[in-house]
Motif scaffolding. Structure first.
Motif, PDB file in Angstrom:
ATOM      1  N   THR A   8      52.433 -27.287  19.979  1.00  0.00           N
ATOM      2  CA  THR A   8      51.433 -28.129  19.332  1.00  0.00           C
ATOM      3  C   THR A   8      50.072 -27.920  19.982  1.00  0.00           C
ATOM      4  OG1 THR A   8      53.074 -29.801  18.764  1.00  0.00           O
ATOM      5  CG2 THR A   8      50.775 -30.492  18.782  1.00  0.00           C
ATOM      6  N   ARG A   9      49.080 -27.682  19.159  1.00  0.00           N
ATOM      7  CA  ARG A   9      47.730 -27.486  19.691  1.00  0.00           C
ATOM      8  C   ARG A   9      47.091 -28.830  20.026  1.00  0.00           C
ATOM      9  NH1 ARG A   9      44.149 -22.987  16.847  1.00  0.00           N
ATOM     10  NH2 ARG A   9      43.771 -24.622  15.304  1.00  0.00           N
ATOM     11  N   PHE A  10      46.035 -28.750  20.826  1.00  0.00           N
ATOM     12  CA  PHE A  10      45.247 -29.928  21.134  1.00  0.00           C
ATOM     13  C   PHE A  10      44.482 -30.343  19.875  1.00  0.00           C
ATOM     14  CE2 PHE A  10      44.633 -28.318  25.788  1.00  0.00           C
ATOM     15  CZ  PHE A  10      46.006 -28.319  25.964  1.00  0.00           C
ATOM     16  N   VAL A  11      43.869 -31.518  19.904  1.00  0.00           N
ATOM     17  CA  VAL A  11      43.000 -31.954  18.811  1.00  0.00           C
ATOM     18  C   VAL A  11      41.644 -32.316  19.410  1.00  0.00           C
ATOM     19  CG1 VAL A  11      44.862 -32.725  17.316  1.00  0.00           C
ATOM     20  CG2 VAL A  11      43.854 -34.332  18.949  1.00  0.00           C
ATOM     21  N   ALA A  12      40.578 -32.049  18.659  1.00  0.00           N
ATOM     22  CA  ALA A  12      39.228 -32.281  19.171  1.00  0.00           C
ATOM     23  C   ALA A  12      38.320 -32.755  18.040  1.00  0.00           C
ATOM     24  CB  ALA A  12      38.668 -31.012  19.799  1.00  0.00           C
ATOM     25  N   SER A  13      37.259 -33.442  18.435  1.00  0.00           N
ATOM     26  CA  SER A  13      36.290 -33.928  17.457  1.00  0.00           C
ATOM     27  C   SER A  13      34.934 -34.092  18.132  1.00  0.00           C
ATOM     28  CB  SER A  13      36.741 -35.262  16.847  1.00  0.00           C
ATOM     29  OG  SER A  13      36.774 -36.269  17.854  1.00  0.00           O
ATOM     30  N   HIS A  14      33.913 -34.312  17.325  1.00  0.00           N
ATOM     31  CA  HIS A  14      32.570 -34.519  17.849  1.00  0.00           C
ATOM     32  C   HIS A  14      31.770 -35.300  16.836  1.00  0.00           C
ATOM     33  CE1 HIS A  14      30.728 -31.458  15.143  1.00  0.00           C
ATOM     34  NE2 HIS A  14      31.956 -30.964  15.181  1.00  0.00           N
ATOM     35  N   ALA A  15      30.708 -35.948  17.295  1.00  0.00           N
ATOM     36  CA  ALA A  15      29.842 -36.701  16.392  1.00  0.00           C
ATOM     37  C   ALA A  15      28.513 -36.953  17.068  1.00  0.00           C
ATOM     38  CB  ALA A  15      30.486 -38.030  15.991  1.00  0.00           C
ATOM     39  N   ALA A  16      27.480 -37.109  16.242  1.00  0.00           N
ATOM     40  CA  ALA A  16      26.137 -37.403  16.734  1.00  0.00           C
ATOM     41  C   ALA A  16      25.565 -38.598  15.981  1.00  0.00           C
ATOM     42  CB  ALA A  16      25.226 -36.199  16.560  1.00  0.00           C
ATOM     43  N   HIS A  17      25.004 -39.531  16.719  1.00  0.00           N
ATOM     44  CA  HIS A  17      24.330 -40.689  16.136  1.00  0.00           C
ATOM     45  C   HIS A  17      23.605 -41.412  17.256  1.00  0.00           C
ATOM     46  CE1 HIS A  17      23.597 -44.470  13.977  1.00  0.00           C
ATOM     47  NE2 HIS A  17      23.812 -43.773  12.866  1.00  0.00           N
ATOM     48  N   ASN A  18      22.484 -42.031  16.955  1.00  0.00           N
ATOM     49  CA  ASN A  18      21.730 -42.728  17.992  1.00  0.00           C
ATOM     50  C   ASN A  18      22.468 -43.931  18.557  1.00  0.00           C
ATOM     51  OD1 ASN A  18      19.527 -40.988  17.906  1.00  0.00           O
ATOM     52  ND2 ASN A  18      18.491 -42.157  16.301  1.00  0.00           N
ATOM     53  N   TRP A  20      25.825 -45.358  19.993  1.00  0.00           N
ATOM     54  CA  TRP A  20      27.059 -44.814  20.559  1.00  0.00           C
ATOM     55  C   TRP A  20      28.287 -45.335  19.847  1.00  0.00           C
ATOM     56  CZ3 TRP A  20      30.977 -47.777  22.568  1.00  0.00           C
ATOM     57  CH2 TRP A  20      30.679 -49.103  22.914  1.00  0.00           C
ATOM     58  N   ARG A  21      28.214 -46.562  19.322  1.00  0.00           N
ATOM     59  CA  ARG A  21      29.369 -47.131  18.620  1.00  0.00           C
ATOM     60  C   ARG A  21      29.670 -46.341  17.357  1.00  0.00           C
ATOM     61  NH1 ARG A  21      25.948 -50.839  20.365  1.00  0.00           N
ATOM     62  NH2 ARG A  21      26.635 -52.479  21.806  1.00  0.00           N
ATOM     63  N   VAL A  22      28.634 -45.974  16.642  1.00  0.00           N
ATOM     64  CA  VAL A  22      28.821 -45.212  15.404  1.00  0.00           C
ATOM     65  C   VAL A  22      29.343 -43.815  15.725  1.00  0.00           C
ATOM     66  CG1 VAL A  22      27.676 -44.248  13.380  1.00  0.00           C
ATOM     67  CG2 VAL A  22      27.033 -46.524  14.223  1.00  0.00           C
ATOM     68  N   ALA A  23      28.728 -43.166  16.710  1.00  0.00           N
ATOM     69  CA  ALA A  23      29.171 -41.818  17.082  1.00  0.00           C
ATOM     70  C   ALA A  23      30.621 -41.833  17.544  1.00  0.00           C
ATOM     71  CB  ALA A  23      28.272 -41.255  18.182  1.00  0.00           C
ATOM     72  N   LEU A  24      30.974 -42.804  18.381  1.00  0.00           N
ATOM     73  CA  LEU A  24      32.339 -42.867  18.887  1.00  0.00           C
ATOM     74  C   LEU A  24      33.331 -43.135  17.760  1.00  0.00           C
ATOM     75  CD1 LEU A  24      34.253 -42.815  21.290  1.00  0.00           C
ATOM     76  CD2 LEU A  24      33.816 -45.260  21.616  1.00  0.00           C
ATOM     77  N   GLN A  25      32.992 -44.044  16.847  1.00  0.00           N
ATOM     78  CA  GLN A  25      33.906 -44.358  15.757  1.00  0.00           C
ATOM     79  C   GLN A  25      34.137 -43.137  14.869  1.00  0.00           C
ATOM     80  OE1 GLN A  25      35.623 -47.366  15.335  1.00  0.00           O
ATOM     81  NE2 GLN A  25      36.748 -45.937  14.024  1.00  0.00           N
ATOM     82  N   ARG A  26      33.062 -42.397  14.582  1.00  0.00           N
ATOM     83  CA  ARG A  26      33.214 -41.201  13.740  1.00  0.00           C
ATOM     84  C   ARG A  26      34.082 -40.155  14.433  1.00  0.00           C
ATOM     85  NH1 ARG A  26      26.927 -40.459  11.593  1.00  0.00           N
ATOM     86  NH2 ARG A  26      26.938 -42.239  10.156  1.00  0.00           N
ATOM     87  N   PHE A  63      23.668 -40.877  26.082  1.00  0.00           N
ATOM     88  CA  PHE A  63      24.704 -41.900  26.148  1.00  0.00           C
ATOM     89  C   PHE A  63      25.144 -42.218  27.573  1.00  0.00           C
ATOM     90  CE2 PHE A  63      26.395 -40.823  21.634  1.00  0.00           C
ATOM     91  CZ  PHE A  63      25.483 -41.711  21.077  1.00  0.00           C
ATOM     92  N   ALA A  64      24.471 -41.639  28.574  1.00  0.00           N
ATOM     93  CA  ALA A  64      24.929 -41.823  29.955  1.00  0.00           C
ATOM     94  C   ALA A  64      24.945 -43.290  30.357  1.00  0.00           C
ATOM     95  CB  ALA A  64      24.046 -41.015  30.912  1.00  0.00           C
ATOM     96  N   VAL A  65      23.964 -44.056  29.925  1.00  0.00           N
ATOM     97  CA  VAL A  65      23.910 -45.466  30.320  1.00  0.00           C
ATOM     98  C   VAL A  65      25.016 -46.280  29.665  1.00  0.00           C
ATOM     99  CG1 VAL A  65      21.436 -45.425  30.784  1.00  0.00           C
ATOM    100  CG2 VAL A  65      22.238 -45.962  28.483  1.00  0.00           C
ATOM    101  N   GLU A  66      25.630 -45.750  28.625  1.00  0.00           N
ATOM    102  CA  GLU A  66      26.698 -46.459  27.929  1.00  0.00           C
ATOM    103  C   GLU A  66      28.084 -45.923  28.306  1.00  0.00           C
ATOM    104  OE1 GLU A  66      25.854 -48.965  26.378  1.00  0.00           O
ATOM    105  OE2 GLU A  66      23.766 -48.661  25.766  1.00  0.00           O
TER     106      GLU A  66
END
Length: 411
Positions: A8-18, A20-26, A63-66
């Motif tokens: 089984t391969r790993f799974v990965a994702s990425h997202a950009a948004h100002n 952090w909650r939106v980026a993380l959820q996506r 996002f370092a401060v978060e």
């Protein structure tokens, strides 16, 4: 005769948004969907339940401060997963790069819990800890850490494979590392892997030699006085095709655009075929003295008497071609060993990326073209780590592997 199911391969994702909650959820929506699909397919193939146990999280410095909030949210949504990561001026994934914008990249790996250990200053990596023997290690480090150049070889010696891969945090603000908690006080952290977790890694310098390899005859600290028994500056000018009577200013300008690639005297390049590629330290030339005929290198520890040195240049075309070479070497090593790629980590210098190549996602695109749509995460670092050394202006591509016929995750 039917073939056994593959790993089984790993799974990965990425997202950009100002936000952090939106980026993380996506990113989490994609990650959890792919993890559920992989779990179902693994059960259909093997009848075994798949457990994702290790997560990697890379954040841009926006996002370092978060970081604490992001890690807490990950731990809440994925209880039982161990997390490691750090901050860069950019993050990347397969075929995608987010440079100088608010973004994050995530990866989940279904590894046996006995096969890895997350380490930090709070939980140091030990050569032997019960039945766990570290073989390789993904390392994140703060460049402000005292004696970092000495700490990396010491850390490598705690692994049986002697190989580290990773990079230095790069941030225009807060510098943090993630190792089951958030740390911002410097030091090293990461994940150590047992020998059962296959790793193939290559370093790409992206340099073009402009002269022969020479032997360092005399050196004092970072001052190279002679090469092949001749004044070092004379050798540099000859390799650059400069006349010996050229004025100081144009020579200084030519040297400012030249680098020195150094192979330490003790580095005989002997390594297991298809394992970890041979590499060299590339350092800037920071000065010269026409009267003494010397050249100054930006690293006193890199150059020793008896080391070999070659003058070289770096340009975007050469860099991409060398990255392609590194990816092809990894692909060939997989074929030769009968193994398959599960996922990858790519750490690139913050001086590379779109500003250097003139196009977005140039590096991740090259990797995808050679290795396919392999789950991958990484970041743009303040320095790159490979073997037991610290590099600059390089890329370190590391692929996790497993035997092609083995079912489920590595065991």
């Amino acid at each position: 005769m039917s073939q056994p199911p593959g790993p089984t391969r790993f799974v990965a994702s990425h997202a950009a948004h100002n936000d952090w909650r939106v980026a993380l959820q996506r990113a989490l929506d994609t990650l959890l969907h792919d993890a559920r699909v992989a779990t179902v397919h693994a059960f259909e193939r093997t009848g075994e339940t798949l457990e994702f146990s290790l997560g990697l999280c890379y954040l841009t410095d926006h996002f370092a401060v978060e970081a604490e909030h992001i890690l807490a949210a990950l731990q809440h949504r994925l209880p039982g997963v161990h997390w490691a990561g750090t901050v860069g001026v950019g993050v990347l994934a397969s075929g995608a790069e987010h440079f100088d914008e608010a973004a994050l990249a995530l990866m989940l790996a279904p590894l046996p819990r006995r096969s890895f250990r997350v380490f930090s200053g709070r939980q140091p990596l030990r050569a032997y800890s019960g039945d766990f023997h570290p073989h390789t290690a993904l390392v994140h480090a703060d460049g402000r850490t005292p004696d970092l150049q000495e700490l990396l070889p010491e850390l490598a010696e705690r692994t049986t494979g002697g190989y580290l891969f990773g990079g230095l945090t790069a941030s225009r603000g807060r510098s943090v590392q993630i190792a089951d908690a958030v740390f911002d006080g410097g030091g090293l952290s990461g994940v150590a892997f047992a020998a059962e977790i296959g790793v193939v890694s290559r370093v790409t310098q992206g340099c073009r030699p402009i002269g022969p390899r020479r032997v360092v005859s005399r050196v004092q600290d970072n001052l190279v006085l002679s090469l092949d028994g001749r004044a070092a500056l004379d050798c540099a000018m000859a390799d650059l095709g400069l006349p010996p009577d050229m004025a100081f200013e144009p020579v200084a300008q030519a040297l400012a655009n030249t680098l020195a690639g150094v192979h330490p005297a003790e580095d005989d390049g002997a390594q297991e075929e298809g394992d970890f590629g041979a590499d060299m330290l590339v350092r800037h030339i920071v000065g010269m003295d026409p009267g003494a005929g010397l050249v100054a290198i930006a690293d006193a520890d890199a150059v020793t008497k008896g080391a070999s040195l070659v003058f070289c240049r770096r340009d975007p075309q050469t860099a991409l071609a060398d990255l392609q070479r590194a990816a092809h070497e990894i692909r060939d090593a997989l074929v030769d060993s009968g193994r398959v790629a599960l996922g990858a980590v790519y750490v690139s210098c913050s001086g590379r990326g779109q500003r250097h190549f003139g196009a977005p996602a140039a590096e991740s695109g090259v990797i995808r073209d050679v290795l396919g749509d392999l789950p991958m995460v990484g970041f743009f670092a303040g320095g790159e780590i490979a073997r037991n050394r610290l590099y600059g202006y390089t890329g370190v591509l590391t692929v996790f592997t497993a035997p092609a016929g083995r079912s489920g995750a590595p065991r």
